[in-house]
Structure formats: structure tokens, C-alpha cells
Design a protein around this motif. Structure first.
Motif, PDB file in Angstrom:
ATOM      1  N   ARG A  70      -6.783  -2.561   0.873  1.00 11.88           N
ATOM      2  CA  ARG A  70      -7.374  -1.943   2.073  1.00 11.88           C
ATOM      3  C   ARG A  70      -8.487  -2.827   2.635  1.00 11.88           C
ATOM      4  NH1 ARG A  70      -7.601   4.321  -0.175  1.00 11.88           N
ATOM      5  NH2 ARG A  70      -5.516   4.923   0.554  1.00 11.88           N
ATOM      6  N   HIS A  88     -12.891  -1.453   4.826  1.00 13.70           N
ATOM      7  CA  HIS A  88     -11.934  -0.398   5.161  1.00 13.70           C
ATOM      8  C   HIS A  88     -12.649   0.760   5.859  1.00 13.70           C
ATOM      9  CE1 HIS A  88      -8.421   2.198   4.856  1.00 13.70           C
ATOM     10  NE2 HIS A  88      -9.119   3.092   4.193  1.00 13.70           N
ATOM     11  N   LEU A 103       0.823  -1.217   0.000  1.00 14.47           N
ATOM     12  CA  LEU A 103       0.000   0.000   0.000  1.00 14.47           C
ATOM     13  C   LEU A 103       0.854   1.263   0.000  1.00 14.47           C
ATOM     14  CD1 LEU A 103      -2.955  -0.909   2.404  1.00 14.47           C
ATOM     15  CD2 LEU A 103      -3.162  -0.202   0.018  1.00 14.47           C
ATOM     16  N   SER A 109      -9.125   8.524   2.695  1.00 17.02           N
ATOM     17  CA  SER A 109      -9.903   7.331   2.329  1.00 17.02           C
ATOM     18  C   SER A 109     -10.953   7.057   3.404  1.00 17.02           C
ATOM     19  CB  SER A 109      -8.972   6.125   2.156  1.00 17.02           C
ATOM     20  OG  SER A 109      -8.346   5.808   3.370  1.00 17.02           O
ATOM     21  N   HIS A 132     -14.660   2.191  -0.593  1.00 17.51           N
ATOM     22  CA  HIS A 132     -14.151   1.717   0.696  1.00 17.51           C
ATOM     23  C   HIS A 132     -15.189   1.127   1.645  1.00 17.51           C
ATOM     24  CE1 HIS A 132     -10.894   4.674  -0.512  1.00 17.51           C
ATOM     25  NE2 HIS A 132     -10.265   3.521  -0.388  1.00 17.51           N
TER      26      HIS A 132
END
Length: 674
Positions: A264, A276, A161, A603, A558
Motif C-alpha cells: 500500500r 497510504h 494486494l 485502511s 498506514h
């Protein structure tokens, strides 16, 4: 004799002029080793774990490492080059590994847990309790309780990541720098203000070309999209901007977006979270994805009818004016500006002469002085990373040192687009000494030209106030521990200090302090101030819808299992469906350059701009009731919000300041949506 590495010596301000790129990697490697030694000293301590010898000792580790990595990554954003980017690709996995070594260190976790398990019997201050809570959760939420094989998987994911998000950012910067719209025929510049033309002529000259060059940097892109009469060229520029890193070439980000989203998700699953977003939101005021979604949906219900009405009106206006049958994305800013001029007889070009950058800076300093008693003195004895950077010493009413402040205002090839606040040294109280912070803001404002100083659009004025609001949060920090200091707060609370300060830009009392004509010195006419105020809610429905669409796109990436997503564009299109006004442009894709969520820290957090708007509208309503420079309210805001950092739950801090929880109607009222 080998040269000494300035990053391994003690320093107060960052020693930019002494740093060479080749210093970073050896310094970071050495400082990781030093920090590991500090951690070993904690874990090898034979005494019973206490708050002081375990929790506080851990907080104080790695201070030089943090400062050096802050310098490095700040340069990678504001003054990068290929060499720095290459070092970043080496440094990121090292730091990711180190972070995991720390969070997966069983002996260390055991000591922290031992203190945490006895927390009710300890007499800790609110700040000490928060530090303990944060450390314990930091371990528990990042794999301390996992089995060895799962810990290894987590390490691998985190390494991948960190590299992917760097590459994502490099691709966006490469795309921004690569594109240029080169014009040699002056007729094609019809509609553009003189300042924009002069800026484009300068850019062409810098690139060794005749005529005018427009780029995807905001100060070049936005005036063109707002004023250029040539619809075909607006279209060309808009398509280039909207398709960054979406060309199936070596700087394409589609595969990277899919990899980041999937990694994620896998990471969250590994740690026992549904997604996530579930992982991230556990440490936010919003708490859960369900709450975020219902918050965004509720605003959507209120904003959508207004947005649709505004859009229909814009379509009619464009048809009447130029016979445009179908309004496209490259028409929006152009016709909105024309309609705004017609309705309010006000445009940026009329306003810009009153917003010389130098005066706006003095204006924001004066606001900080009137509210919080701060003084700013520009000095030349502080090292800087680029000649354009300005440096200031900040003092309080008693002339005591508050902070060092760096400001970097104009676009360059090595600087990413946008505007942000960052830190070179955190505030903390150590050995009885209040170490004051070093804070920086980085922007991309219109450059001065041969004939004119840097004149800002009103939007740029609000951007400067916004980033300066973040800077005040950093500068006024007054906590014991660096990790709880300044802007180290819940992510959906961090935008309150920045967004509230924007409100002052619309007030007559503020504008009279600094909005004077750069040639005549005349104070901005009151009719303009009245129109700025009236036009503040212009197209607020459409603006709100746009922000909500970004928040929804973020949650679409996400908030659920992304493993079945194969087509980045198709997934994005579906996420935008409920907020769509303009026809879809097949060659455009926002996700591939959505740096906030794939490179920055937003995010599962983009909703927080709107969330914080509720807080800021409610908080500013309090200032309005008592007077925008009311010292009592300003002191409450300073003492309960700005100085406290992350030492207490944000809602508790807000209620201490305001006396009650925020009322969402304040936002809707300000936006003219109710």
C-alpha cells in the motif's frame, strides 16, 4: 445441450437457487469481456467527447458485471466454502486487472479529461458535476498520468494486494472455525446464563460431542467472557481469540500484514503521495493524516483521565470481590459486568427476555415507519442463499416500491464474524425509470434454542439498529447514478446513518414500541429503561480509549513508511502504548486478525467511527430538541442525508440538514466526558 448460466441472463433479484459455484468464473470472465466492449464503444466514438457520450456512458458500463461480483463477494462473506474461496483467489486478480485496464486506459481518460477541462462552460447539475469530478479523480488518483513502466508496476501491486487481503480473511475465518473450548464438567460453567449453556450444548451436539462447546464466534465468545466464573477458562478462550492468525503456522498472517502495509505504501509513493493514509484521506472529510491524528489525540486527552479512573475503580472492585491483584484482559468484561450489575442492578440476562429478535426487528421497522413512512412485508417469493435469510418488500406511505431487503441473523461455519450491510442491486435512475435497490444486512446474533427464541443482548439490539441505519441509507437512495447512490459516500460520512439510529435504542418512546417480555408480553419496566439510559455512559472512557487505540493502530500501519517494520507485534505494541490499560499479552496480536483494515475497506479509515460519532451525537441532539419522531427533522435528515448518497460534499449536506457544522461537544457530553 449446454446448460445456460443464470448469471449471464437478465435478472431482477439475485437468482440464488439457480446459481452453482461453477457458474461464477465463466460468467465473470464473459462479463469482463462484455464490459470491455462497452468501453471500446466509448473510446472508438468519433464524435467530440461530451458529458453524455463519455462520462455518463462510462457510468453505465458493466452493470451486470457489478451485480454478479456483488453476489459472489457477498456469498464469500456470508455463506462461503473452500470452493468459493478458491474461485475468489482466481477471480480477484482478474477483476484487479480489469479495474486497472479501465483506469489506465489512455483513450478513455483523454475523453473524460476533455470534458473535465471544459467543465466550467458546461451546464451540469450538482450530481453530474460530482460524477465528472469523481471519474476524473478516479483516473488521476489511480495512475492515468503514470509512464508505461510505472503503470505495469501499479498493476502488479494491485493484483498482489487483492490476493493478499483474500488470504488474510481466509486465515481469520479458518482460525475462528478451528478453535473450540470443549467442556464436559458442568461445574466449569458456573456463572453462565442458561441461554449461553443451551447454545453451547447445541453446538456440541452439532459437532457430535457430549457436554458443551464454546467457539470464537461472538455469540459464544462474549457471554463466556462476560459471565464465566472460571478465570482459567476465560483466560484460555481470550488467548485463543487474541492470537488468531498469530501462531507461526500455515494460517499465520504476520507476513501478510507486512506485505499489505508495504505494498500500500509503495502504491501511494508511485502515485505521488507521502503514504497510504495521505492517498486515502484526500477523498475523506478528514482530508489529511495530520487532521486525523490531531482529532484522535484531542479525544484521547479528554477520554484518558476518565478511562484511567474507571480502570482503577475496576481494579479495586476485582480485588475486593475476588482478591485479584492484577486485572488482565480476560477479566475486563467479567468484572465490568459485575460492577455494572452492582451499580445499576441491571444485567443483560435481565434485559434479554424483553429483546426477542422477532420483536426487535418489528421495532426497528416501526421506527423506520414513524420517521420515514416505510412499511416492511415479509415475503417468501424472493430467492435466498440460505434458508435462514429473511426477505422483505419495502414500500412507502403511497404503497410505492422502495426496496427489497434481505436479513441474515445467525452465525454459521461459512459466515465471517461481525455484522455488515451490503448491496445486491444499486439504486439508479435509468431511461426515466427509478430502479430501486436490493439491500442486505448480515449479523451473528444468538440463535434460538429448543426452549427459547433468539433473545438478544442490549449490545446486539444496538448492532441491529446500527446495520439497519446503513440499510436505510441504501434503501432510501434517490440519485441518478449508481456510483453516487446510497452508501457510496465518503468513508468517514458513511457511519452517520448507522450510528445515529443506535440512539433510538436508549429512548423510552422507542423501547415501549417493541421491548416486551417474550413469555408474558409485559412491556419493559420503566426502571429498566431508566437504567439502560443511565448505564449508557458506563465505562465510556475505557470504550473510547479502545476505539482510539484501533484508530491509532490503523494510522501506525498506514500513515508512514512501513518498510523498516520487521516485527508485527512490536510495532503494534508501540502503537498501543498511549492507550494501554491492561498488561500486554505476549501471545496476542490484534493486527493479524484486524479484518477491518486488512480485508475490509477501513485502511487509514478506522478513525471514521469516532468521526461519525461526532456527527451522530450532534445530529441526534437536534432530534432530541424537536422530538425523536419529529416529522420535520426526520424529513430533513431523509432529504438532505439519506436520499442524497455521494452527490454532494458531505459537510454541505450536513449543514443543509442541521443548519450549522457539527459541535464535537455533543459527543463528549453524551459520553459523560465533559
Amino acid at each position: 445441450m449446454t446448460e445456460t448460466n443464470p448469471l449471464l441472463q437478465p435478472f431482477n433479484t439475485a437468482p440464488f437457487s439457480q446459481i452453482k459455484n461453477e457458474h461464477f468464473l465463466p460468467a465473470i470472465k464473459q462479463l469482463i469481456k462484455d464490459t470491455k466492449d462497452e468501453i471500446n464503444a466509448i473510446t472508438e466514438n468519433k464524435e467530440t467527447p461530451t458529458f453524455e457520450n463519455s462520462v455518463e456512458a462510462l457510468e453505465r458500463t458493466g452493470e451486470q458485471l457489478n451485480r454478479v461480483t456483488d453476489i459472489f463477494f457477498n456469498l464469500n462473506s456470508a455463506e462461503t466454502n473452500e470452493e468459493i474461496q478458491k474461485i475468489a483467489q482466481e477471480v480477484s486478480p482478474l477483476l484487479s486487472d480489469f479495474k486497472n485496464d479501465l483506469l489506465l486506459n489512455e483513450a478513455l481518460f483523454k475523453r473524460v479529461k476533455s470534458v473535465y477541462d471544459r467543465k466550467d462552460s458546461l451546464t451540469l447539475t450538482a450530481e453530474e458535476s460530482m460524477l465528472l469530478e469523481k471519474q476524473y479523480k478516479g483516473f488521476a488518483r489511480n495512475g492515468a498520468n503514470l509512464s508505461e513502466d510505472k503503470k505495469e508496476t501499479l498493476r502488479k501491486i494491485d493484483q498482489d494486494l487483492s490476493k493478499l487481503s483474500l488470504t488474510f480473511g481466509e486465515h481469520v475465518l479458518a482460525e475462528t472455525n478451528k478453535y473450540e473450548l470443549h467442556i464436559t464438567n458442568e461445574e466449569k460453567l458456573s456463572g453462565l446464563p442458561d441461554g449461553a449453556k443451551e447454545e453451547a450444548a447445541n453446538t456440541a451436539k452439532e459437532k457430535g460431542k457430549d457436554g458443551w462447546v464454546f467457539t470464537l464466534a461472538y455469540p459464544s465468545y462474549i457471554p463466556f467472557m462476560t459471565y464465566a466464573d472460571n478465570r482459567e477458562l476465560r483466560k484460555e478462550l481470550s488467548l485463543a481469540f487474541g492470537s488468531k492468525a498469530f501462531h507461526n503456522d500455515e494460517v499465520d498472517n504476520q507476513e501478510i500484514v507486512l506485505q499489505i502495509a508495504n505494498l500500500r505504501y509503495q502504491r501511494a509513493q508511485l502515485l505521488g503521495y507521502d503514504s497510504h493514509a495521505h492517498f486515502v484521506l484526500e477523498e475523506r472529510m478528514a482530508e489529511t493524516p495530520e487532521k486525523v491524528t490531531s482529532f484522535l489525540d484531542e479525544l484521547l486527552q479528554k477520554a484518558k483521565p476518565a478511562a484511567q479512573k474507571e480502570f482503577a475503580e475496576l481494579e479495586t472492585f476485582a480485588k475486593e470481590l475476588d482478591g485479584i491483584d492484577q486485572l488482565q484482559k480476560w477479566d475486563g468484561a467479567y468484572y465490568a459486568e459485575k460492577l455494572k450489575q452492582k451499580r445499576f442492578n441491571l444485567d443483560d440476562e435481565k434485559l434479554k427476555p424483553y429483546f426477542e429478535l422477532k420483536n426487535v426487528i418489528n421495532g426497528v421497522f416501526t421506527v423506520a415507519e414513524k420517521l420515514y413512512g416505510l412499511s416492511f412485508e415479509e415475503v417468501n417469493d424472493i430467492d435466498k442463499y440460505h434458508p435462514e435469510v429473511k426477505t422483505y418488500r419495502v414500500t412507502d406511505a403511497d404503497d410505492a416500491s422502495v426496496a427489497i431487503f434481505y436479513a441474515d441473523f445467525h452465525p454459521r461455519a461459512g459466515k465471517r464474524n461481525g455484522a455488515w450491510m451490503t448491496v445486491y442491486k444499486q439504486q439508479e435512475i435509468k431511461n426515466g425509470n427509478n430502479e430501486r435497490p436490493h439491500i442486505s444486512i448480515v449479523c451473528n446474533f444468538t440463535k434460538p434454542t429448543a426452549s427459547k427464541p433468539s433473545l438478544l443482548t442490549f449490545n446486539e439490539v444496538t448492532t441491529l439498529f446500527h446495520e439497519f441505519g446503513h440499510a436505510l441509507h441504501g434503501m432510501l437512495a434517490n440519485t441518478k447514478y449508481a456510483s453516487l447512490s446510497g452508501a457510496n459516500v465518503y468513508w468517514d460520512f458513511v457511519e452517520l446513518p448507522s450510528q445515529i439510529l443506535e440512539n433510538w435504542c436508549y429512548e423510552k418512546e422507542t423501547l415501549e414500541l417493541f421491548a416486551t417480555h417474550y413469555e408474558t408480553g409485559e412491556v419493559i419496566p420503566m426502571e429498566y429503561v431508566k437504567k439502560i439510559k443511565e448505564s449508557a455512559a458506563f465505562h465510556e472512557g475505557m470504550k473510547t480509549l479502545r476505539q482510539l487505540s484501533f484508530g491509532m493502530l490503523d494510522m501506525a500501519w498506514h500513515g508512514a513508511d512501513p518498510s523498516s517494520i520487521q516485527d508485527v507485534k512490536a510495532h503494534e505494541k508501540e502503537a498501543f502504548e498511549g492507550t494501554k490499560l491492561y498488561p500486554n499479552v505476549p501471545s496476542n496480536c490484534m493486527s493479524t486478525s484486524f479484518s477491518h483494515i486488512f480485508q475490509g475497506g477501513y485502511s487509514a479509515g478506522y478513525y471514521s467511527y469516532k468521526w461519525a460519532e461526532v456527527l451522530d451525537a450532534d445530529a441526534f441532539a437536534y432530534f432530541k430538541e424537536e422530538g425523536i419522531f419529529n416529522k420535520t427533522v426526520a424529513n430533513k435528515f431523509k432529504n438532505h442525508i439519506l436520499t442524497q448518497g455521494g452527490t454532494q460534499d458531505p459537510m454541505e449536506l450536513y449543514v443543509k440538514f442541521r443548519g450549522k457544522k457539527p459541535n464535537p461537544d455533543a459527543l463528549l457530553k453524551r459520553a459523560g466526558l465533559i
